[in-house]
Design a protein around this motif. Sequence first.
Motif: not given
Length: 472
Positions: A4-16, A166-182
Amino acid sequence: MQTIVKPAESLIDFSDQPDFVATLCKQVNLLPYISDRIYHASVSVDRQDLIAFLSNNTSYQQMFWQARDQDRSLAGLGVAAEIIADSSAEAIAEVRDFSSRIFSQSKKAYLPWFFGGFSFAAGDESDIWQGFPSSYFVLPQICLSETQGEYHLHIHLPCNGEAEWNTAKNDLIRMLLALDWGQSVPDILEEGQQYQACSSIDKAHWHDLCDQVKSDIDQKHIEKVVLARDVAISVDGSMNVHHLLNRWLALNPNTYSFMLQRGDKYLLGCSPERLYKREGQQLSTESLAGTVGRGDDLVSDGQLSQQLLNESRFKNEHGLVSQFLQQQLEGVCSSLDFEPTQVMKLEKVQHLYQKVTAELNCKINDAELINLLHPTPAVSGYPRNAALNFLSSNESLARGWYSGGIGIVSFSDEREFVDLAVVIRSALLENNRLHCFSGVGLVDGSDSESEWQELDSKINSLLDVVYGTAQH
């Protein structure tokens, strides 16, 4: 052993980010590694425009599906798993295998949607259809779905190796964060663009082909043959596939709407015809054949409907499809019901339509169903083998996936759901060139000039979408 890999959530910026994206990213963060599994997780989202979602996120392979009754839709990005096969039977078997490996984090039972389809004839991957295998299904990495008014954002993440997890999960998170919801879709063509249209068959050759068909019908070698045509539209720039699909669906709302990207090519369409829909042992299919245009007013439109219902050539063409379904299904069903024939009215044309429902025997599977029902006489002819032999010898068009099948296939331990459309009223887009396909059925009494005009009517349903902003 689970890691179980638990990256520190504080490193991810969810503000926008929308709240649902942040929630899903946090779920992905906590996914444990389980060998030979595909993780699924999802969150509920507010109402979204699925085509705009695709239009604003073009960095990944794309797919779109909307059922004819509009109760199920999906917009997919990326590939979590894909099946490439020489036959639909092989592809369906692999979908079942992949489905058994999906581990869902959802509280409700999850039924994965594999989207894809198959060609008119196995092995037809020539000419413009390079890149579209005989059979292909894909499980999207990210999927925005709508089911009976409820919207969800899904992820599928394969566990391909513990060292890479861990790399696969981080890549997916980056993909989610890059989504444009226009919510906007660009124009289909740039202002002032010109176009050229070129048919795959000229009128003289068409009449010659029709004469061959009529000769075979007169000699009782065959009862019906469906001939097809491709009209290629070229523009002096590029077309926007998402606006093309958006406009097409707006003009033809009560159809199966689909888009499948393979490399730089897009298969898209709005098909009125169901191949079959199956939920457990409940089967729904249909006889759809016979075509006339639409009238300019209610009176003339009604007169054309009566012509469709009463003229022997239309009733004959439609009756052959119903007869075929009866022959193919009566041996695999405990019950089989044909509803009264109706008229299906679309934007440019109207068809004879008959709904067919059945209770399948427990032993019948989807690979067998596809072999029984595809291709129907509505897209090939009757008897089927004789019509296919004629087309193989005489039709120069490489049909590829045109008049094949496309849709969603879903399996779990508790439920099975398959909904497949026939790939008609469809087109293949590559850069600035759009191949538009249509077909007509010739039976005893058919007139080659009238059938040519029917081809034009079907093609015009799509040309109006393109020409709505093009310069004539």
